[in-house]
Design a protein around this motif. Structure first.
Motif, short mmCIF file in Angstrom:
data_model
loop_
_atom_site.label_atom_id
_atom_site.label_comp_id
_atom_site.label_asym_id
_atom_site.label_seq_id
_atom_site.Cartn_x
_atom_site.Cartn_y
_atom_site.Cartn_z
N SER A 88 -36.44 38.00 44.14
CA SER A 88 -35.09 38.24 44.64
C SER A 88 -34.34 36.93 44.86
O SER A 88 -33.16 36.80 44.51
CB SER A 88 -35.16 39.05 45.94
OG SER A 88 -33.86 39.29 46.47
N GLU A 163 -43.79 51.97 46.39
CA GLU A 163 -42.47 51.56 46.86
C GLU A 163 -42.24 50.08 46.60
O GLU A 163 -41.15 49.66 46.21
CB GLU A 163 -42.32 51.86 48.35
CG GLU A 163 -40.93 51.63 48.90
CD GLU A 163 -40.78 52.02 50.35
OE1 GLU A 163 -39.73 51.69 50.95
OE2 GLU A 163 -41.72 52.64 50.90
N GLU A 164 -43.29 49.28 46.79
CA GLU A 164 -43.19 47.85 46.50
C GLU A 164 -42.90 47.61 45.02
O GLU A 164 -42.04 46.80 44.66
CB GLU A 164 -44.48 47.14 46.89
CG GLU A 164 -44.43 45.62 46.79
CD GLU A 164 -43.74 44.97 47.97
OE1 GLU A 164 -43.40 43.77 47.87
OE2 GLU A 164 -43.54 45.63 49.00
N ALA A 167 -39.31 48.37 44.16
CA ALA A 167 -38.41 47.32 44.63
C ALA A 167 -38.42 46.12 43.68
O ALA A 167 -37.38 45.54 43.38
CB ALA A 167 -38.80 46.89 46.04
N LYS A 170 -36.59 46.84 40.36
CA LYS A 170 -35.13 46.86 40.48
C LYS A 170 -34.51 45.50 40.17
O LYS A 170 -33.31 45.40 39.92
CB LYS A 170 -34.72 47.31 41.88
CG LYS A 170 -34.87 48.80 42.12
CD LYS A 170 -34.39 49.18 43.52
CE LYS A 170 -34.51 50.69 43.75
NZ LYS A 170 -34.05 51.07 45.11
#
Length: 266
Positions: A88, A163-164, A167, A170
């Motif tokens: 990120s 879920e990780e 993320a 994305k």
């Protein structure tokens, strides 16, 4: 001193050598304005990679080494959610560099490494460098599935592996050569502070970089390939933004005309 298992990122800031050359005037004297710009750029890189997120995330093992036009970042494989946070931050770095008409290329690898404030060496650095120099090819930072799996394995405490992984994905797109890369085109929208109103400015900046690169690339096959790749990703991004369902969402934002009328790069 011994090797650690570390995720290692090697980034080449394209055009950085030209920026360094610009810090000297033709007569050999210092160009103080450009020296300041170079210093600000280096500080920006450090600030983005060292920054905490809104939840106060701080990496305990991250090391950053910058030399000339290259940047090496690494962290221990088992640091909770660090793959996601680092990817990120790198996406954020790419977006900020685009705002300064600078692009970069890089590779991400996993393996044995010694990295501290005095030195960096090891097989993981060699692999990350070779990934950047031999496989990345275009202005993109690439990684293979194994890095995603590391991120999935060492997920955040508050949620599970799936879920990780979602993320992380994305932030990424899969290219035509099956390599994942940090997507700074379509998926940049989620990183900008105000996607609806900052994205048009970012699109315009990308367009200027690509059109100038294509212009210079007419005399350089290497540049032609790099900016041709960027052109294709840019036009694919615009096709998504021009879909009727997206345009309809912008009816009340004042941006409908912008997205409806922006032209593809020929």
């Amino acid at each position: 001193m011994k090797y650690e298992n570390r995720v290692t990122i090697f980034i080449d800031v394209l055009g950085f050598k030209q920026i360094i050359k610009s810090t000297l005037n033709p007569d050999g004297s210092d160009n103080e304005n450009n020296i300041k710009l170079l210093n600000d750029l280096i500080l920006l890189i450090r600030e983005i990679m060292d920054m905490d997120d809104e939840e106060g995330h701080i990496s305990e093992s991250m090391q950053i080494t910058q030399f000339s036009d290259s940047l090496v970042i690494s962290f221990k494989e088992d640091e909770e959610s660090e793959v996601f946070y680092t990817l990120s931050n790198i996406q954020n770095l790419i977006i900020n560099l685009v705002g300064r008409k600078i692009i970069c290329r890089g590779g991400i690898a996993y393996g044995k490494l010694v990295h501290n404030d005095k030195m960096v060496f090891g097989p993981a650095l060699v692999e990350a460098y070779e990934t950047e120099s031999k496989a990345a090819m275009y202005p993109r930072i690439i990684l293979d599935r194994s890095i995603i799996e590391i991120g999935r394995k060492y997920h955040a405490f508050e949620h599970g592996q799936s879920e990780e992984q979602r993320a992380i994905l994305k932030l990424l797109s899969k290219d035509t050569d099956d390599m994942y890369y940090i997507d700074y085109f379509t998926k940049a929208q989620q990183e900008l502070d105000n996607p609806e109103f900052d994205m048009p400015e970012y699109i315009d900046e990308l367009k200027v970089i690509i059109k100038e690169g294509i212009k210079f690339g007419k005399k350089s096959p290497d540049l032609k390939v790099k900016y041709g790749w960027m052109k294709n990703k840019f036009n694919a991004m615009l096709r998504n933004f021009k879909k009727p369902e997206f345009i309809e969402l912008l009816s009340n934002t004042g941006l409908k005309d912008y997205y409806s009328n922006i032209n593809y790069i020929e």
